[in-house]
Design a protein around this motif. Structure first.
Motif, PDB file in Angstrom:
ATOM      1  N   LEU A   1       0.840  -1.203   0.000  1.00  0.00           N
ATOM      2  CA  LEU A   1       0.000   0.000   0.000  1.00  0.00           C
ATOM      3  C   LEU A   1       0.881   1.263   0.000  1.00  0.00           C
ATOM      4  O   LEU A   1       0.638   2.207  -0.755  1.00  0.00           O
ATOM      5  CB  LEU A   1      -0.924  -0.020   1.226  1.00  0.00           C
ATOM      6  N   VAL A   2       1.910   1.236   0.845  1.00  0.00           N
ATOM      7  CA  VAL A   2       2.823   2.381   0.919  1.00  0.00           C
ATOM      8  C   VAL A   2       3.552   2.564  -0.420  1.00  0.00           C
ATOM      9  O   VAL A   2       3.628   3.679  -0.952  1.00  0.00           O
ATOM     10  CB  VAL A   2       3.837   2.188   2.070  1.00  0.00           C
ATOM     11  N   GLU A   3       4.030   1.453  -0.967  1.00  0.00           N
ATOM     12  CA  GLU A   3       4.716   1.504  -2.271  1.00  0.00           C
ATOM     13  C   GLU A   3       3.818   2.135  -3.335  1.00  0.00           C
ATOM     14  O   GLU A   3       4.261   2.939  -4.142  1.00  0.00           O
ATOM     15  CB  GLU A   3       5.084   0.089  -2.743  1.00  0.00           C
ATOM     16  N   LEU A   4       2.555   1.717  -3.327  1.00  0.00           N
ATOM     17  CA  LEU A   4       1.609   2.205  -4.325  1.00  0.00           C
ATOM     18  C   LEU A   4       1.397   3.710  -4.174  1.00  0.00           C
ATOM     19  O   LEU A   4       1.419   4.458  -5.161  1.00  0.00           O
ATOM     20  CB  LEU A   4       0.268   1.475  -4.173  1.00  0.00           C
ATOM     21  N   ALA A   5       1.205   4.155  -2.922  1.00  0.00           N
ATOM     22  CA  ALA A   5       0.976   5.584  -2.675  1.00  0.00           C
ATOM     23  C   ALA A   5       2.167   6.406  -3.178  1.00  0.00           C
ATOM     24  O   ALA A   5       1.997   7.474  -3.759  1.00  0.00           O
ATOM     25  CB  ALA A   5       0.750   5.826  -1.185  1.00  0.00           C
ATOM     26  N   VAL A   6       3.369   5.861  -2.977  1.00  0.00           N
ATOM     27  CA  VAL A   6       4.578   6.578  -3.397  1.00  0.00           C
ATOM     28  C   VAL A   6       4.708   6.533  -4.917  1.00  0.00           C
ATOM     29  O   VAL A   6       4.872   7.569  -5.575  1.00  0.00           O
ATOM     30  CB  VAL A   6       5.835   5.976  -2.725  1.00  0.00           C
ATOM     31  N   SER A   7       4.585   5.333  -5.500  1.00  0.00           N
ATOM     32  CA  SER A   7       4.843   5.214  -6.939  1.00  0.00           C
ATOM     33  C   SER A   7       3.763   5.900  -7.768  1.00  0.00           C
ATOM     34  O   SER A   7       4.034   6.398  -8.856  1.00  0.00           O
ATOM     35  CB  SER A   7       4.973   3.742  -7.339  1.00  0.00           C
ATOM     36  N   GLU A   8       2.542   5.939  -7.261  1.00  0.00           N
ATOM     37  CA  GLU A   8       1.462   6.596  -8.013  1.00  0.00           C
ATOM     38  C   GLU A   8       1.306   8.058  -7.610  1.00  0.00           C
ATOM     39  O   GLU A   8       0.376   8.736  -8.042  1.00  0.00           O
ATOM     40  CB  GLU A   8       0.126   5.863  -7.785  1.00  0.00           C
ATOM     41  N   ALA A   9       2.213   8.525  -6.756  1.00  0.00           N
ATOM     42  CA  ALA A   9       2.201   9.920  -6.316  1.00  0.00           C
ATOM     43  C   ALA A   9       0.810  10.356  -5.841  1.00  0.00           C
ATOM     44  O   ALA A   9       0.253  11.349  -6.317  1.00  0.00           O
ATOM     45  CB  ALA A   9       2.696  10.837  -7.440  1.00  0.00           C
ATOM     46  N   ALA A  10       0.240   9.576  -4.928  1.00  0.00           N
ATOM     47  CA  ALA A  10      -1.073   9.933  -4.369  1.00  0.00           C
ATOM     48  C   ALA A  10      -0.938  11.209  -3.551  1.00  0.00           C
ATOM     49  O   ALA A  10       0.085  11.436  -2.907  1.00  0.00           O
ATOM     50  CB  ALA A  10      -1.587   8.794  -3.499  1.00  0.00           C
TER      51      ALA A  10
ATOM     52  N   ASP B   1       7.825  10.665   5.062  1.00  0.00           N
ATOM     53  CA  ASP B   1       9.058  11.018   4.339  1.00  0.00           C
ATOM     54  C   ASP B   1       8.738  11.496   2.929  1.00  0.00           C
ATOM     55  O   ASP B   1       9.438  12.335   2.375  1.00  0.00           O
ATOM     56  CB  ASP B   1       9.987   9.800   4.215  1.00  0.00           C
ATOM     57  N   HIS B   2       7.679  10.920   2.351  1.00  0.00           N
ATOM     58  CA  HIS B   2       7.299  11.296   0.984  1.00  0.00           C
ATOM     59  C   HIS B   2       6.252  12.410   0.968  1.00  0.00           C
ATOM     60  O   HIS B   2       5.722  12.742  -0.087  1.00  0.00           O
ATOM     61  CB  HIS B   2       6.784  10.073   0.217  1.00  0.00           C
ATOM     62  N   GLY B   3       5.934  12.922   2.154  1.00  0.00           N
ATOM     63  CA  GLY B   3       4.968  14.021   2.230  1.00  0.00           C
ATOM     64  C   GLY B   3       3.543  13.623   1.899  1.00  0.00           C
ATOM     65  O   GLY B   3       2.758  14.438   1.407  1.00  0.00           O
ATOM     66  N   ILE B   4       3.197  12.352   2.159  1.00  0.00           N
ATOM     67  CA  ILE B   4       1.834  11.898   1.856  1.00  0.00           C
ATOM     68  C   ILE B   4       0.997  11.843   3.136  1.00  0.00           C
ATOM     69  O   ILE B   4       1.261  11.033   4.021  1.00  0.00           O
ATOM     70  CB  ILE B   4       1.860  10.493   1.195  1.00  0.00           C
ATOM     71  N   PRO B   5      -0.021  12.710   3.251  1.00  0.00           N
ATOM     72  CA  PRO B   5      -0.865  12.693   4.456  1.00  0.00           C
ATOM     73  C   PRO B   5      -1.759  11.449   4.515  1.00  0.00           C
ATOM     74  O   PRO B   5      -2.119  10.886   3.484  1.00  0.00           O
ATOM     75  CB  PRO B   5      -1.742  13.942   4.314  1.00  0.00           C
ATOM     76  N   VAL B   6      -2.086  11.048   5.749  1.00  0.00           N
ATOM     77  CA  VAL B   6      -2.951   9.885   5.967  1.00  0.00           C
ATOM     78  C   VAL B   6      -4.098  10.298   6.886  1.00  0.00           C
ATOM     79  O   VAL B   6      -3.865  10.902   7.937  1.00  0.00           O
ATOM     80  CB  VAL B   6      -2.162   8.730   6.638  1.00  0.00           C
ATOM     81  N   TYR B   7      -5.342   9.993   6.481  1.00  0.00           N
ATOM     82  CA  TYR B   7      -6.514  10.249   7.310  1.00  0.00           C
ATOM     83  C   TYR B   7      -7.097   8.908   7.696  1.00  0.00           C
ATOM     84  O   TYR B   7      -7.310   8.050   6.850  1.00  0.00           O
ATOM     85  CB  TYR B   7      -7.545  11.092   6.544  1.00  0.00           C
ATOM     86  N   MET B   8      -7.340   8.743   9.007  1.00  0.00           N
ATOM     87  CA  MET B   8      -7.635   7.406   9.499  1.00  0.00           C
ATOM     88  C   MET B   8      -8.778   7.430  10.510  1.00  0.00           C
ATOM     89  O   MET B   8      -8.927   8.402  11.262  1.00  0.00           O
ATOM     90  CB  MET B   8      -6.371   6.933  10.229  1.00  0.00           C
ATOM     91  N   ILE B   9      -9.573   6.366  10.525  1.00  0.00           N
ATOM     92  CA  ILE B   9     -10.514   6.173  11.638  1.00  0.00           C
ATOM     93  C   ILE B   9     -10.294   4.767  12.206  1.00  0.00           C
ATOM     94  O   ILE B   9      -9.652   3.934  11.571  1.00  0.00           O
ATOM     95  CB  ILE B   9     -12.002   6.322  11.201  1.00  0.00           C
TER      96      ILE B   9
ATOM     97  N   GLY C   1      -4.724  18.984   0.947  1.00  0.00           N
ATOM     98  CA  GLY C   1      -4.205  19.804  -0.146  1.00  0.00           C
ATOM     99  C   GLY C   1      -3.501  18.958  -1.185  1.00  0.00           C
ATOM    100  O   GLY C   1      -3.156  17.799  -0.937  1.00  0.00           O
ATOM    101  N   ARG C   2      -3.315  19.538  -2.357  1.00  0.00           N
ATOM    102  CA  ARG C   2      -2.568  18.831  -3.388  1.00  0.00           C
ATOM    103  C   ARG C   2      -1.084  18.936  -3.054  1.00  0.00           C
ATOM    104  O   ARG C   2      -0.605  20.000  -2.646  1.00  0.00           O
ATOM    105  CB  ARG C   2      -2.862  19.476  -4.743  1.00  0.00           C
ATOM    106  N   ARG C   3      -0.356  17.829  -3.208  1.00  0.00           N
ATOM    107  CA  ARG C   3       1.043  17.818  -2.766  1.00  0.00           C
ATOM    108  C   ARG C   3       1.912  18.743  -3.597  1.00  0.00           C
ATOM    109  O   ARG C   3       2.847  19.362  -3.090  1.00  0.00           O
ATOM    110  CB  ARG C   3       1.603  16.408  -2.817  1.00  0.00           C
ATOM    111  N   SER C   4       1.617  18.865  -4.889  1.00  0.00           N
ATOM    112  CA  SER C   4       2.497  19.650  -5.757  1.00  0.00           C
ATOM    113  C   SER C   4       2.532  21.127  -5.378  1.00  0.00           C
ATOM    114  O   SER C   4       3.589  21.749  -5.371  1.00  0.00           O
ATOM    115  CB  SER C   4       2.069  19.491  -7.210  1.00  0.00           C
ATOM    116  N   ASP C   5       1.376  21.685  -5.028  1.00  0.00           N
ATOM    117  CA  ASP C   5       1.357  23.130  -4.750  1.00  0.00           C
ATOM    118  C   ASP C   5       0.591  23.506  -3.482  1.00  0.00           C
ATOM    119  O   ASP C   5       0.432  24.685  -3.182  1.00  0.00           O
ATOM    120  CB  ASP C   5       0.763  23.873  -5.956  1.00  0.00           C
ATOM    121  N   GLY C   6       0.117  22.495  -2.762  1.00  0.00           N
ATOM    122  CA  GLY C   6      -0.581  22.772  -1.510  1.00  0.00           C
ATOM    123  C   GLY C   6      -1.996  23.307  -1.679  1.00  0.00           C
ATOM    124  O   GLY C   6      -2.669  23.621  -0.690  1.00  0.00           O
TER     125      GLY C   6
END
Ligand SMILES: [Mn+2]
Length: 439
Positions: A43-52, A84-92, A126-131
Motif C-alpha cells: 500500500l505504501v509503495e503504491l501511494a509513493v509510486s502513483e504519487a497519491a 518522508d514522501h509528504g503523503i498525508p494519511v486520514y484514518m478512523i 491539499g494537493r502535494r504539488s502546490d498545496g
C-alpha cells in the motif's frame, strides 16, 4: 477545483494471527502471518509510486483491540515512510480497534490525522504539488467496539464549500450479512448526505454501492480466511477538475484464497482426473502471477468417477501428493514466496452417480418415491428440518455434535439432503448394489 488523486483502503487487520491454520506447513503459515504487513508495505509503495496526494483508511487498522506492539511498530514504520514522501494519511478506527482499546500509544508522525469518536471531525487535504486545497475529509472513529447508532446521520456537508467531500465511515450499509450490524445506515442516508465519496470500511467484500455519489467498500487489504476469496487491495481514485472520480482497483494481497470447481462429466479414468486437477493447479498458478494461493477444490457434476471420489481414499492420496510437490518447491527455492506456490487445501466431493436422475425421479419405484420426497423436502424448509432432525436424532445424545448440528444453516441442510439423496441413489441402483454390497 484542481484535479487530485487519493487512495482508499480499509480493514488492514494488521497482525491477524491466522489461527486454525495448523494444517499448513510452517513455512506457508509464517508467510501467511506476515501477509497483512506485506500488504501494508504494498500500500505504501503504491501511494509513493502513483504519487497519491493523500491516503484514507476506513477502520480496523489493527486486528485486535489489544493489538500487538509489533502491529503498531509496523504501522508506524509505514506511516513514517509516507511522511518522508509528504503523503498525508486520514484514518478512523473501527470495531476491531476502537479508541477505548488498551494498547501502547505510539506517537504518529505529523502527516497522520486520526479522527475522534464523538462526532465527525474534518480536515482539509491539499494537493502535494502546490498545496492547493482540494478535498474536505471527514470521519468518525468507534469510541468502543460496538457502535449501534446510525452515525452516518451526524455527517453534514457545508453547501457553500467548492471542495470535494470525502467521508470516512466504518459501517454496515443496509444490513449486509456476515458482519455485525454496527453503525447501521442505509444507502439512502449516504446518498442524501451531499458528500461526494463515502469511503467505507467494515464489510470485507469489495463493492461499489453507488457511483453518484460514490459509496465504496474497498474490501480488506489481505484475505483472512478461506471464506475471503479473490483479489484483495485498495482503490486508487482520480478526481478530475470537474469533480468526477475514476476508480481503479489495485491488488495488494500476498496470499490469495480461492475456490475452484472441477466438473467430472467428461472424465473417464483416474488418470484423466489426476491430469485435470494438475491442469487446474497450473491455471491458478498462472493467474496468480507469482503470488501464493491457497485453493479448495470442489468436484461437481455426474460421471463415472463418482464412486471413486465418494470413497475418499484417492482424493486423500492425490491431495497429499500435490501438497508434497508444493512443499518440496518451497524447500528448494529460497525465494518461493514470489514464485507462485499454490497450496491445495482440500477436496470437496459434490458429485453424483452417472445416472439419469430426471428419469429416476419419475419412476414408479422405491427410489423414485424417495427422490420425489427429497425434492419436496428440499423446497420446504419445515419438512427439510423435520427430515434432518429425524435422521440425526441418534447423534443428538452427543453434546458437541448437538451444538454443531444446531449451528447448521439452511444451505448446509440442503447440502446434507442432496448428499443423502445421492448416496441412496448409489446404493439402490445396479452399480450401487454391485459396489456397495459386494454380492
Ligand atoms: Mn474488518
Amino acid at each position: 477545483m484542481s484535479a487530485f488523486r487519493f487512495i482508499h483502503a480499509a480493514d488492514l487487520h494488521l497482525d491477524t494471527p491466522f489461527t486454525g491454520m495448523s494444517a499448513l506447513p510452517d513455512r506457508l503459515r509464517r508467510h501467511l502471518q506476515e501477509s497483512t504487513f506485506a500488504a501494508l508495505g504494498e500500500l505504501v509503495e503504491l501511494a509513493v509510486s502513483e504519487a497519491a496526494d493523500f491516503l484514507v483508511i476506513s477502520g480496523d487498522v489493527y486486528d485486535a483491540s489489544d493489538s500487538s506492539l509489533r502491529a503498531q511498530l509496523r504501522l508506524k514504520e509505514a506511516l513514517d515512510k509516507l511522511d518522508d514522501h509528504g503523503i498525508p494519511v486520514y484514518m478512523i478506527h473501527g470495531n476491531h480497534d476502537p479508541l477505548s482499546a488498551s494498547r501502547v500509544r505510539l506517537t504518529y508522525p505529523r502527516n497522520v490525522t486520526v479522527f475522534g469518536g464523538t462526532r465527525p471531525e474534518s480536515a482539509i487535504a491539499g494537493r502535494r504539488s502546490d498545496g492547493a486545497p482540494v478535498a474536505a475529509v471527514s470521519g468518525i472513529s468507534y469510541p468502543t467496539a460496538a457502535v449501534t447508532d446510525n452515525t452516518a446521520l451526524l455527517f453534514s456537508r457545508d453547501p457553500q464549500s467548492p471542495l470535494y467531500h470525502i467521508a470516512l465511515l466504518h459501517a454496515n450499509v443496509d444490513g449486509q450479512e456476515g458482519h455485525d450490524a454496527y453503525s447501521p445506515c442505509s444507502l439512502n442516508d449516504l446518498r442524501n448526505s451531499g458528500y461526494d465519496y463515502w469511503a467505507l470500511g467494515h464489510i470485507h467484500k469489495r463493492q461499489i454501492l453507488s457511483e453518484s455519489p460514490w459509496v465504496v467498500y474497498p474490501g480488506n487489504l489481505q484475505g483472512r480466511s478461506p471464506k475471503e476469496t479473490g483479489a484483495k487491495g485498495c482503490y486508487l481514485v482520480d478526481v478530475s477538475e470537474q469533480g468526477e472520480a475514476r476508480l481503479s482497483f489495485r491488488e495488494l494481497d500476498h496470499v490469495r484464497w480461492s475456490e475452484a470447481e472441477i466438473p467430472i462429466e467428461d472424465l473417464h479414468s483416474e488418470e484423466a482426473w489426476k491430469e485435470r486437477v494438475e491442469e487446474k493447479m497450473e491455471e491458478i498458478r498462472d493467474r496468480l502471477a507469482g503470488k501464493t494461493g491457497i485453493v479448495r477444490f470442489t468436484f461437481t457434476g455426474r460421471g463415472p468417477l463418482h464412486s471413486m471420489l465418494q470413497s475418499g481414499r484417492e482424493c486423500a492420496d492425490l491431495l497429499l501428493e500435490l501438497q508434497r510437490r508444493e512443499s518440496l518447491a518451497m524447500e528448494i527455492d529460497p525465494s518461493w514466496s514470489s514464485h507462485g506456490i499454490v497450496w491445495p487445501a482440500g477436496f470437496k466431493v459434490k458429485t453424483g452417480m452417472d445416472l439419469d436422475r430426471g428419469r429416476l425421479v419419475r419412476e414408479d419405484s422405491f427410489l423414485g418415491e424417495l427422490l420425489r420426497y427429497a425434492d419436496k423436502a428440499g423446497a420446504a424448509p419445515e419438512l427439510r428440518d423435520e427430515v434432518i432432525e429425524a435422521a440425526l436424532a441418534p447423534l443428538m445424545e452427543h453434546r458437541q455434535l448437538r451444538r454443531l448440528m444446531k449451528s447448521l444453516g439452511s444451505a448446509e441442510k440442503l447440502d446434507l439432503l442432496e448428499r443423502a439423496g445421492e448416496l441412496a441413489s448409489s446404493l439402490l441402483t445396479e452399480e450401487g448394489r454391485r459396489e456397495g454390497f459386494g454380492s
